[in-house]
Design an enzyme around this catalytic site. Structure first.
Site, PDB file in Angstrom:
ATOM      1  N   GLN A 100       1.403 -11.990  -3.032  1.00 18.58           N
ATOM      2  CA  GLN A 100      -0.018 -11.709  -2.828  1.00 18.58           C
ATOM      3  C   GLN A 100      -0.558 -11.003  -4.064  1.00 18.58           C
ATOM      4  O   GLN A 100       0.123 -10.158  -4.649  1.00 18.58           O
ATOM      5  CB  GLN A 100      -0.193 -10.810  -1.602  1.00 18.58           C
ATOM      6  CG  GLN A 100      -1.646 -10.513  -1.238  1.00 18.58           C
ATOM      7  CD  GLN A 100      -1.756  -9.904   0.146  1.00 18.58           C
ATOM      8  OE1 GLN A 100      -1.727 -10.604   1.146  1.00 18.58           O
ATOM      9  NE2 GLN A 100      -1.876  -8.592   0.204  1.00 18.58           N
ATOM     10  N   ARG A 131       7.273 -10.890   5.855  1.00 19.25           N
ATOM     11  CA  ARG A 131       6.759 -10.636   7.199  1.00 19.25           C
ATOM     12  C   ARG A 131       7.514 -11.523   8.183  1.00 19.25           C
ATOM     13  O   ARG A 131       7.668 -12.730   7.966  1.00 19.25           O
ATOM     14  CB  ARG A 131       5.246 -10.903   7.259  1.00 19.25           C
ATOM     15  CG  ARG A 131       4.465  -9.949   6.357  1.00 19.25           C
ATOM     16  CD  ARG A 131       2.972 -10.137   6.411  1.00 19.25           C
ATOM     17  NE  ARG A 131       2.318  -9.245   5.448  1.00 19.25           N
ATOM     18  CZ  ARG A 131       1.001  -9.247   5.196  1.00 19.25           C
ATOM     19  NH1 ARG A 131       0.210 -10.078   5.847  1.00 19.25           N
ATOM     20  NH2 ARG A 131       0.494  -8.412   4.302  1.00 19.25           N
ATOM     21  N   HIS A 141      -5.034  -2.113  -4.921  1.00 23.30           N
ATOM     22  CA  HIS A 141      -5.490  -0.941  -4.185  1.00 23.30           C
ATOM     23  C   HIS A 141      -6.322  -0.058  -5.099  1.00 23.30           C
ATOM     24  O   HIS A 141      -5.931   0.209  -6.240  1.00 23.30           O
ATOM     25  CB  HIS A 141      -4.296  -0.165  -3.617  1.00 23.30           C
ATOM     26  CG  HIS A 141      -3.581  -0.912  -2.536  1.00 23.30           C
ATOM     27  ND1 HIS A 141      -2.510  -1.737  -2.796  1.00 23.30           N
ATOM     28  CD2 HIS A 141      -3.813  -0.993  -1.200  1.00 23.30           C
ATOM     29  CE1 HIS A 141      -2.095  -2.285  -1.655  1.00 23.30           C
ATOM     30  NE2 HIS A 141      -2.867  -1.850  -0.683  1.00 23.30           N
ATOM     31  N   LYS A 193     -11.835  -4.646   7.955  1.00 14.77           N
ATOM     32  CA  LYS A 193     -11.648  -5.499   6.783  1.00 14.77           C
ATOM     33  C   LYS A 193     -12.683  -6.609   6.733  1.00 14.77           C
ATOM     34  O   LYS A 193     -13.242  -7.029   7.745  1.00 14.77           O
ATOM     35  CB  LYS A 193     -10.250  -6.107   6.791  1.00 14.77           C
ATOM     36  CG  LYS A 193      -9.956  -6.998   8.003  1.00 14.77           C
ATOM     37  CD  LYS A 193      -8.557  -7.612   7.924  1.00 14.77           C
ATOM     38  CE  LYS A 193      -8.282  -8.532   9.116  1.00 14.77           C
ATOM     39  NZ  LYS A 193      -6.994  -9.239   8.975  1.00 14.77           N
ATOM     40  N   ASP A 212      -2.060  -8.485  -4.688  1.00 13.81           N
ATOM     41  CA  ASP A 212      -2.422  -7.264  -3.980  1.00 13.81           C
ATOM     42  C   ASP A 212      -3.046  -6.260  -4.940  1.00 13.81           C
ATOM     43  O   ASP A 212      -2.622  -6.146  -6.097  1.00 13.81           O
ATOM     44  CB  ASP A 212      -1.163  -6.668  -3.343  1.00 13.81           C
ATOM     45  CG  ASP A 212      -1.447  -5.988  -2.027  1.00 13.81           C
ATOM     46  OD1 ASP A 212      -2.629  -5.891  -1.667  1.00 13.81           O
ATOM     47  OD2 ASP A 212      -0.495  -5.563  -1.358  1.00 13.81           O
ATOM     48  N   HIS A 217      -8.104  -1.535   0.085  1.00 14.39           N
ATOM     49  CA  HIS A 217      -7.122  -2.602  -0.105  1.00 14.39           C
ATOM     50  C   HIS A 217      -7.895  -3.865  -0.467  1.00 14.39           C
ATOM     51  O   HIS A 217      -8.904  -4.179   0.176  1.00 14.39           O
ATOM     52  CB  HIS A 217      -6.334  -2.873   1.172  1.00 14.39           C
ATOM     53  CG  HIS A 217      -5.746  -1.658   1.816  1.00 14.39           C
ATOM     54  ND1 HIS A 217      -4.380  -1.449   1.912  1.00 14.39           N
ATOM     55  CD2 HIS A 217      -6.325  -0.588   2.431  1.00 14.39           C
ATOM     56  CE1 HIS A 217      -4.147  -0.306   2.550  1.00 14.39           C
ATOM     57  NE2 HIS A 217      -5.317   0.225   2.886  1.00 14.39           N
ATOM     58  N   CYS A 266       0.796  -1.225   0.000  1.00 12.96           N
ATOM     59  CA  CYS A 266       0.000   0.000   0.000  1.00 12.96           C
ATOM     60  C   CYS A 266       0.835   1.284   0.000  1.00 12.96           C
ATOM     61  O   CYS A 266       0.496   2.225  -0.735  1.00 12.96           O
ATOM     62  CB  CYS A 266      -1.018  -0.007   1.132  1.00 12.96           C
ATOM     63  SG  CYS A 266      -0.491  -0.775   2.664  1.00 12.96           S
TER      64      CYS A 266
END
Length: 534
Positions: free
Chosen positions: A211, A193, A215, A295, A213, A358, A164
């Site tokens: 991921q 992570r 946005h 979320k 991912d 997200h 992000c």
């Protein structure tokens, strides 16, 4: 399985009005999961899996080991090394999502793996997520500021756990108008992570992962439609993979968070409203939101009965403010008219702050792959199978073996041409077994290794000229065998019709075997099956 879960919304309503207590509902859900599991995991297991425990046979680590999907090594705990077969599957997952992105308006971007500490402080990650990040020391880092160096040059860095902040930088890199929104970025960059070593588990809990991912930067008035479109995207993808026994979970404000309580309440209300309007039952998990916003998580259950989050949708009012993101509006009070109840005085404002959504559809590709491995039990759908077809030779005749190798090359690259290959060229995973083993042994090995098809070639198949030579194609045991069989029969009926441009061939379909197919027919059949996601 679906009939059992169809009762869930009614039971949830009963709990909401006090007829059923929450603990009873939780026990019932666990029972439904256990009852549903035999239907989900009813595929035949690889014959070389020796464990007598059915649950152990379903575990993705056991199946992956027997099919050479990935390896884990102590030199990099929690970071899988994917074998060619596993890499092929991961790339197919990415290709599938990329094929959907134009429909849903996403543009793919590439972003750095490492950022300075100052960026993570701006985003709030350094203060709220630092324990789960890998800190990296740059060259000559001393923690202070040397006036002869660029600001921040000698500070700490952090491997990114999320995309992000980088996407916020991309949004801010250009002047934006309200007409530009929504802007949707997608990113497959690897994330890191710092999970505890005791929490690492196969592919479901890693330190390095990919991921899907995404946005979405949008106006407040566009939030509802964007969340609805994302839920539709989730529904489409999970139907394609036949993994529709998922559940929704709404994570609310955690104790450690950024932003005002009022912003959090509004964001939670919007996510809850989106779920209710889509007629989806959901659990509420208090305090499970991200530190920047609430979320919606999609939950799947593995072979051991453990829940895993895959897809996620998160609503964020905080990061756009912290990064100073803005877009121009056409006139006074434009957004206030669209969003009744806003207290912001826009009489003299020329820009507004976007809302950030997200989203991840599969979530961690590695975690989704683990659940998919257990669901498919090593019998992959044709379009993503790393073992799509193998040619088996009969006898020891050198000419048969040579021709079988040539056939394998033709089938693997049906669109091949001299020189550089076209970007649209199709390629299939085709092997050839021309060893001295008996045909029965070769067929056994092909089935054990999970090939979608195996083709038998002997002297009788080579009696004609090369362009008219045929082979016998057999369908291996597959979770969707009936659908595939019907697709094959429909294709062959079409291919031998008078209107077809394909070569005529006499073939019979018996016990999932198509006999007397030309190379061209096999190529076109594979192309047809790949399009169907069967």
């Amino acid at each position: 399985m679906r009939s059992a879960w169809s009762l869930w919304p009614s039971l949830a309503c009963a709990q909401n009005i006090g007829l059923v207590d929450r603990s009873s509902l939780r026990r019932l859900r666990s029972s439904l999961v256990r009852l549903a599991k035999p239907q989900r995991h009813n595929q035949p297991q690889p014959t070389d899996t020796t464990s007598a425990d059915p649950k152990q046979q379903e575990n993705h680590r056991v199946v992956a080991s027997s099919h050479d999907i990935y390896e884990l090594h102590t030199s990099s705990p929690g970071s899988p090394l994917f074998q060619p077969s596993g890499t092929h599957i991961v790339q197919k997952l990415q290709a599938f999502l990329r094929a959907q992105y134009p429909t849903y308006g996403f543009q793919e971007v590439l972003t750095p793996t490492i950022y300075k500490k100052s960026l993570w402080e701006t985003s709030g990650h350094w203060n709220n997520y630092k324990d789960d990040m890998f800190a990296v020391t740059g060259r000559s880092a001393q923690g202070g500021h040397d006036p002869e160096r660029e600001i921040g040059e000698n500070e700490e860095y952090g491997l990114k756990p999320m995309n992000c902040p980088g996407h916020c930088l991309l949004f801010k890199s250009q002047k934006r108008s309200y007409k530009d929104l929504p802007i949707r970025y997608a990113d497959f960059s690897p994330l890191h992570r710092n999970e505890l070593s005791g929490a690492l588990s196969g592919l479901t809990r890693l330190r390095r992962f990919h991921q899907d991912d995404g946005h979405i930067f949008c106006r407040p008035s566009q939030v509802k439609d964007e969340i609805s479109r994302t839920l539709d995207f989730v529904r489409l993808v999970y139907q394609t993979f036949d993994m529709e026994d998922y559940r929704f979970r709404l994570g609310t404000r955690p104790e450690q968070h950024i932003g005002s309580v009022d912003d959090w309440d509004k964001a939670e209300a919007r996510l809850k409203s989106a779920l209710q309007e889509s007629q989806q039952y959901f659990d509420i998990n208090p305090g499970d939101g991200a530190f920047y916003g609430p979320k919606i998580d999609i939950i799947l259950t593995d072979a051991d009965g453990k829940d895993h989050q895959t897809a996620t949708i998160q609503l964020d009012f905080q990061l756009p403010k912290r990064f100073g993101l803005a877009y121009d509006v056409p006139g006074p009070k434009q957004e206030q008219r669209i969003m009744p109840g806003s207290t912001q005085d826009t009489a003299s404002v020329e820009s507004e702050t976007p809302v950030l959504i997200h989203r991840a559809i599969l979530g961690s590709l590695e975690r989704f792959l683990a659940l998919l491995i257990e669901s498919e039990a090593g019998k992959w759908p044709f379009w993503m199978n790393p073992n799509q077809l193998i040619i088996l030779t009969v006898g020891k005749d050198a000419s048969v073996r040579q021709r079988a190798e040539e056939m394998a090359k033709q089938l693997a690259s049906p669109d091949s041409r001299p020189g550089a290959q076209a970007l649209s060229a199709r390629n299939f995973m085709v092997d050839c077994d021309n060893t001295d083993q008996s045909l029965a042994k070769k067929i056994f090995n092909a089935r054990r290794r999970g090939y979608s098809f195996y083709a038998v070639v002997g002297k009788r198949n080579l009696v004609q000229a090369a362009e008219k030579q045929t082979l016998d194609l057999s369908l291996n045991v597959h979770p969707k065998q009936q659908d595939v069989q019907q697709a094959i029969e429909a294709f062959l009926d079409l291919s031998t019709s008078p209107s077809s441009t394909m070569r005529q061939a006499s073939h019979t379909t018996l016990n999932s075997t198509a006999k007397g197919l030309t190379i061209r027919q096999c190529q076109d059949l594979m192309k047809d099956l790949e399009k169907r996601y069967l």
